[in-house]
Scaffold this motif. Structure first.
Motif, PDB file in Angstrom:
ATOM      1  N   HIS A 429       0.814  -1.212   0.000  1.00  0.00           N
ATOM      2  CA  HIS A 429       0.000   0.000   0.000  1.00  0.00           C
ATOM      3  C   HIS A 429       0.845   1.258   0.000  1.00  0.00           C
ATOM      4  O   HIS A 429       0.429   2.291  -0.538  1.00  0.00           O
ATOM      5  CB  HIS A 429      -0.936   0.002   1.220  1.00  0.00           C
ATOM      6  CG  HIS A 429      -0.215   0.118   2.528  1.00  0.00           C
ATOM      7  ND1 HIS A 429       0.398  -0.951   3.146  1.00  0.00           N
ATOM      8  CD2 HIS A 429       0.022   1.188   3.332  1.00  0.00           C
ATOM      9  CE1 HIS A 429       0.961  -0.543   4.266  1.00  0.00           C
ATOM     10  NE2 HIS A 429       0.752   0.743   4.411  1.00  0.00           N
ATOM     11  N   VAL A 432       1.389   3.054  -3.403  1.00  0.00           N
ATOM     12  CA  VAL A 432       0.278   3.505  -4.250  1.00  0.00           C
ATOM     13  C   VAL A 432      -0.553   4.595  -3.552  1.00  0.00           C
ATOM     14  O   VAL A 432      -1.756   4.705  -3.753  1.00  0.00           O
ATOM     15  CB  VAL A 432      -0.621   2.318  -4.659  1.00  0.00           C
ATOM     16  CG1 VAL A 432       0.145   1.360  -5.554  1.00  0.00           C
ATOM     17  CG2 VAL A 432      -1.172   1.575  -3.442  1.00  0.00           C
ATOM     18  N   LYS A 437       1.085   7.397  -7.360  1.00  0.00           N
ATOM     19  CA  LYS A 437       0.325   6.777  -8.442  1.00  0.00           C
ATOM     20  C   LYS A 437       0.159   5.275  -8.194  1.00  0.00           C
ATOM     21  O   LYS A 437       0.885   4.670  -7.434  1.00  0.00           O
ATOM     22  CB  LYS A 437       0.964   7.029  -9.808  1.00  0.00           C
ATOM     23  CG  LYS A 437       1.064   8.501 -10.177  1.00  0.00           C
ATOM     24  CD  LYS A 437       1.607   8.703 -11.577  1.00  0.00           C
ATOM     25  CE  LYS A 437       3.065   8.334 -11.719  1.00  0.00           C
ATOM     26  NZ  LYS A 437       3.620   8.740 -13.037  1.00  0.00           N
ATOM     27  N   SER A 438      -0.825   4.709  -8.855  1.00  0.00           N
ATOM     28  CA  SER A 438      -1.034   3.261  -8.766  1.00  0.00           C
ATOM     29  C   SER A 438       0.080   2.534  -9.508  1.00  0.00           C
ATOM     30  O   SER A 438       0.833   3.134 -10.294  1.00  0.00           O
ATOM     31  CB  SER A 438      -2.380   2.887  -9.379  1.00  0.00           C
ATOM     32  OG  SER A 438      -2.344   3.071 -10.785  1.00  0.00           O
ATOM     33  N   ASN A 441      -0.462   2.948 -13.197  1.00  0.00           N
ATOM     34  CA  ASN A 441      -0.199   4.288 -13.712  1.00  0.00           C
ATOM     35  C   ASN A 441       1.271   4.677 -13.598  1.00  0.00           C
ATOM     36  O   ASN A 441       1.690   5.693 -14.156  1.00  0.00           O
ATOM     37  CB  ASN A 441      -1.078   5.309 -12.988  1.00  0.00           C
ATOM     38  CG  ASN A 441      -1.440   6.490 -13.875  1.00  0.00           C
ATOM     39  OD1 ASN A 441      -1.233   6.464 -15.083  1.00  0.00           O
ATOM     40  ND2 ASN A 441      -1.958   7.538 -13.267  1.00  0.00           N
ATOM     41  N   GLY A 474      -4.185  -4.052  -7.014  1.00  0.00           N
ATOM     42  CA  GLY A 474      -3.131  -4.261  -7.999  1.00  0.00           C
ATOM     43  C   GLY A 474      -3.414  -5.434  -8.906  1.00  0.00           C
ATOM     44  O   GLY A 474      -2.945  -5.475 -10.050  1.00  0.00           O
ATOM     45  N   GLN A 478      -5.881  -1.433 -10.729  1.00  0.00           N
ATOM     46  CA  GLN A 478      -6.511  -0.193 -10.241  1.00  0.00           C
ATOM     47  C   GLN A 478      -5.770   0.977 -10.881  1.00  0.00           C
ATOM     48  O   GLN A 478      -4.550   1.081 -10.777  1.00  0.00           O
ATOM     49  CB  GLN A 478      -6.402  -0.143  -8.715  1.00  0.00           C
ATOM     50  CG  GLN A 478      -6.864   1.130  -8.099  1.00  0.00           C
ATOM     51  CD  GLN A 478      -8.286   1.073  -7.565  1.00  0.00           C
ATOM     52  OE1 GLN A 478      -8.940   0.051  -7.653  1.00  0.00           O
ATOM     53  NE2 GLN A 478      -8.749   2.170  -7.020  1.00  0.00           N
ATOM     54  N   ASP A 480      -6.394   4.443 -10.526  1.00  0.00           N
ATOM     55  CA  ASP A 480      -6.110   5.515  -9.574  1.00  0.00           C
ATOM     56  C   ASP A 480      -5.338   4.948  -8.390  1.00  0.00           C
ATOM     57  O   ASP A 480      -5.466   3.765  -8.060  1.00  0.00           O
ATOM     58  CB  ASP A 480      -7.411   6.130  -9.047  1.00  0.00           C
ATOM     59  CG  ASP A 480      -8.136   6.937 -10.108  1.00  0.00           C
ATOM     60  OD1 ASP A 480      -7.488   7.343 -11.092  1.00  0.00           O
ATOM     61  OD2 ASP A 480      -9.352   7.156  -9.956  1.00  0.00           O
ATOM     62  N   GLU A 481      -4.551   5.792  -7.729  1.00  0.00           N
ATOM     63  CA  GLU A 481      -3.895   5.319  -6.528  1.00  0.00           C
ATOM     64  C   GLU A 481      -4.945   5.059  -5.445  1.00  0.00           C
ATOM     65  O   GLU A 481      -6.096   5.487  -5.556  1.00  0.00           O
ATOM     66  CB  GLU A 481      -2.833   6.308  -6.045  1.00  0.00           C
ATOM     67  CG  GLU A 481      -3.345   7.632  -5.543  1.00  0.00           C
ATOM     68  CD  GLU A 481      -2.213   8.528  -5.027  1.00  0.00           C
ATOM     69  OE1 GLU A 481      -1.060   8.343  -5.441  1.00  0.00           O
ATOM     70  OE2 GLU A 481      -2.497   9.404  -4.199  1.00  0.00           O
ATOM     71  N   TRP A 482      -4.525   4.348  -4.417  1.00  0.00           N
ATOM     72  CA  TRP A 482      -5.455   3.927  -3.366  1.00  0.00           C
ATOM     73  C   TRP A 482      -6.143   5.133  -2.734  1.00  0.00           C
ATOM     74  O   TRP A 482      -5.495   6.039  -2.241  1.00  0.00           O
ATOM     75  CB  TRP A 482      -4.690   3.114  -2.323  1.00  0.00           C
ATOM     76  CG  TRP A 482      -5.525   2.696  -1.148  1.00  0.00           C
ATOM     77  CD1 TRP A 482      -6.824   2.286  -1.163  1.00  0.00           C
ATOM     78  CD2 TRP A 482      -5.105   2.657   0.220  1.00  0.00           C
ATOM     79  NE1 TRP A 482      -7.242   1.977   0.119  1.00  0.00           N
ATOM     80  CE2 TRP A 482      -6.214   2.201   0.981  1.00  0.00           C
ATOM     81  CE3 TRP A 482      -3.909   2.943   0.884  1.00  0.00           C
ATOM     82  CZ2 TRP A 482      -6.152   2.037   2.369  1.00  0.00           C
ATOM     83  CZ3 TRP A 482      -3.840   2.780   2.252  1.00  0.00           C
ATOM     84  CH2 TRP A 482      -4.945   2.330   2.985  1.00  0.00           C
ATOM     85  N   LEU A 488     -12.334   0.016  -3.505  1.00  0.00           N
ATOM     86  CA  LEU A 488     -11.619  -0.162  -4.763  1.00  0.00           C
ATOM     87  C   LEU A 488     -12.559   0.074  -5.942  1.00  0.00           C
ATOM     88  O   LEU A 488     -13.784  -0.040  -5.825  1.00  0.00           O
ATOM     89  CB  LEU A 488     -11.036  -1.572  -4.841  1.00  0.00           C
ATOM     90  CG  LEU A 488      -9.995  -1.947  -3.788  1.00  0.00           C
ATOM     91  CD1 LEU A 488      -9.545  -3.394  -3.990  1.00  0.00           C
ATOM     92  CD2 LEU A 488      -8.794  -1.021  -3.840  1.00  0.00           C
TER      93      LEU A 488
END
Length: 639
Positions: A429, A432, A437-438, A441, A474, A478, A480-482, A488
């Motif tokens: 975690h 992200v 960024k995720s 991304n 992940g 995903q 967008d980031e968390w 989610l």
């Protein structure tokens, strides 16, 4: 404890730092004394002038229930008749200066739902556990030689109800456990579940170390969750935070009006970077509190492991502090000497009581022998997160593929130290959030290249020695980031690319479970050998994983550029046939479909210091697994 009132032996051990089940002595426990049912309360508050119990049962008027000091070093006790389970309570402290404080119980097993801050009376006895088969299997399993593929989860944001409310432990026990099982993971790792006041601390700034958070239900509900995990063959690891605690008034900070759980010296107590306080590991009672807490989660909730957070912040006095606030230890160094001794004692004690436990250090330093036994000079953990691998790989993957050839060492350097510790490879975690960024991304290029690059990374990670960890979301890319207040983006599975990513991760996980060469010799050099680490010009690496059976091998090829190689030669150690076992470029995963169909026959043409070789297709931005079949054993290289 031999009686319902804490005895001299218990008190002596507590004050010596050796009462490792102090949660049986301190806190609130339903009991029958002299034929009268009620609750016995015990709390450590050596600086308090008086301590009283307040709660629903006395209209929060402490004058009716003053506690008695039963040890010279400040343990207070009281039995209150007729108190029932579920009732709220706190300790009313009269400090040495006469100030009144209202504190939650450090040993409470249950807490009031936020924003309330009271403790609740509950018994943890009597849950009908059904995980005997799991516990028996765990005793015979050798973790180092077994698969370990961890799905890291924040329960508050994995999946919410349509109205935005949390799923309960019991709801998650059905839906989350079924999902993790279907996806092929072996363990769930839960972000901290100790009670905490602020959602966005994710549980890392706790107030109730013995209180599983009430956000998702009662203690028995969490027991049910763990029980269901074990019934499904899934281990449970919990993040645990013995390095620092939050400053909220109802919590541990200046618990009895003076520094108690924290250092007396503010320069040592303050965790400047996080706005929290460090535990004082020099106080024996704090050592009893923390080691008991570690054992508590194994004992009462049957968890299988602890991922110990922020070990670096414990090892070094000046971690995260500006230079003007630096302090030194008695020897003139920066190491926290008492914290180091605490860590060693912690691990020795956990393994004494629970020999099959997983004790994982989240440590970003190069401290030596983190996973070596204490008697061999180590810290005594059995696993360490490989933060170096994670940093190098993400730095490499964020590069434009055109420039990766110049940073090829980021791919290969981890193999210089991969057997120095027992490692877990984490994509957690922490990678992200906060504008990082995720994972998807982070990948450069267009939409197709992002997905292809992430599949390549996952395949390479699965082939690399070490156990595995991936943060939720992940597995389906995903984008967008968390978002730590929302669930989610499950709606992304309505798109082919995300659905293909999820399918690839599921298939990759299942290959991992089935192929012993990917885990049996994870921590032994004979489980890995390079075929070609040097093709930096084309950003391709080729290597082999092996198990204890000579014929059980996998050859892994990772191509980190979008260039397709239709005829690429790799060395192999034996004559015979090879098949493509998994290809991240397969069309069903969203790839371009460049596959190696049918049987591939090794020719007697030496290559890459191997006596035989194969000509293969190397797809763009892809990891491919090859498995030998029908090997000619008499032609296998003896090197």
């Amino acid at each position: 404890m031999n009686s319902l009132i804490p005895g001299p032996e218990d008190l002596f051990l507590f004050h010596e730092g050796n009462l490792f089940q102090s949660y049986r002595v301190l806190g609130a426990h339903p009991a029958v004394i002299g034929g009268v049912a009620g609750v016995r309360f015990a709390v450590w508050a050596p600086h308090a002038r008086q301590v009283r119990v307040v709660g629903d049962f006395n209209c929060w008027d402490g004058s009716a229930h003053p506690m008695q000091k039963i040890s010279t070093w400040g343990v207070w006790f009281l039995f209150v008749p007729a108190v029932r389970e579920g009732e709220y309570y706190k300790y009313e402290m009269v400090t040495s200066s006469g100030t009144l404080l209202y504190k939650a119980d450090p040993y409470a097993f249950w807490s009031e739902l936020k924003p309330g801050t009271a403790s609740r009376v509950v018994s943890l006895e009597g849950y009908p556990w059904t995980d005997q088969a799991w516990q028996t299997q765990k005793r015979t399993c050798q973790a180092y030689r077994s698969p370990m593929n961890i799905y890291e989860v924040h329960l508050g944001t994995w999946k919410k109800n349509p109205d935005g409310s949390h799923r309960t432990y019991r709801e998650l026990a059905e839906e989350l456990v079924a999902y993790v099982k279907d996806m092929g993971y072996t363990h769930i790792e839960l972000l901290p579940l100790a009670e905490h006041p602020y959602d966005r601390s994710w549980g890392y700034q706790a107030t109730g170390y013995y209180s599983v958070t009430s956000r998702f239900g009662a203690p028995a509900d969490f027991m049910y969750f763990v029980d269901r995990c074990h019934s499904a063959g899934i281990g449970v690891i919990m993040d645990w935070v013995p390095g620092h605690f939050v400053k909220d008034e109802h919590g541990l900070r200046q618990f009895d009006g003076q520094p108690l759980f924290e250092y007396n010296d503010p320069a040592k107590a303050e965790k400047t970077e996080w706005g929290t306080l460090s535990f004082d590991y020099s106080k024996p009672e704090v050592v009893s509190f923390l080691i008991s807490n570690a054992l508590f989660w194994f004992d009462r909730y049957h968890i299988d492991g602890l991922r110990v957070d922020a070990v670096a912040s414990m090892l070094f006095l000046n971690f995260g502090k500006p230079r003007e606030q630096w302090v030194k230890n008695a020897r003139g160094g920066e190491e926290n000497l008492e914290a180091i001794e605490f860590i060693k004692k912690l691990n020795q004690t956990v393994f004494r009581y629970f020999p099959d436990a997983l004790m994982m250090a989240e440590d970003s330093t190069d401290w030596p022998l983190v996973t070596a036994p204490v008697h061999d000079g180590g810290l005594g953990f059995n696993y360490k997160w490989n933060m170096g691998w994670m940093n190098d790989m993400l730095k490499y993957m964020e590069l434009d593929p055109y420039f990766r050839h110049g940073r090829h060492q980021l791919l290969t350097f981890s193999f210089m130290y991969t057997y120095a510790e027992n490692y877990v490879l984490p994509l957690s975690h922490d990678e992200v959030v906060h504008g990082k960024k995720s994972l998807l991304n982070k990948m450069p290029g267009d939409y197709w290249q992002k997905f292809a690059g992430l599949r390549t990374l996952y395949g390479y990670m699965m082939g690399h020695p070490g156990k595995k960890l991936l943060f939720m979301g992940g597995e389906f890319g995903q984008f967008d980031e968390w978002k730590d207040l929302e669930d989610l983006d499950w709606e992304l599975l309505g798109y082919d690319s995300h659905r293909g990513m999820q399918r690839f991760v599921r298939d990759l996980n299942r290959v991992y479970l089935h192929e012993a060469s990917l885990w049996e010799l994870d921590h032994r050099p004979e489980g890995f050998s390079w075929i070609d680490p040097h093709d930096h010009k084309q950003s391709i690496v080729t290597f082999m994983r092996k198990s204890s059976k000579p014929e059980d091998q996998l050859i892994i090829v990772s191509n980190f550029t979008p260039v397709f190689h239709e005829k690429y030669r790799i060395g192999v150690p034996a004559a015979g046939d090879y098949v493509e076992l998994l290809n991240s470029d397969a069309g069903e995963y969203g790839g371009s479909g460049q596959r190696n169909a049918g049987m591939l026959k090794a020719g007697k043409r030496p290559w890459h210091n191997q006596p035989f070789s194969l000509q293969i297709k190397v797809p763009p931005l892809a990891t491919v697994f090859f498995k030998p079949v029908n090997l000619h054993r008499n032609s296998t290289s003896q090197k």
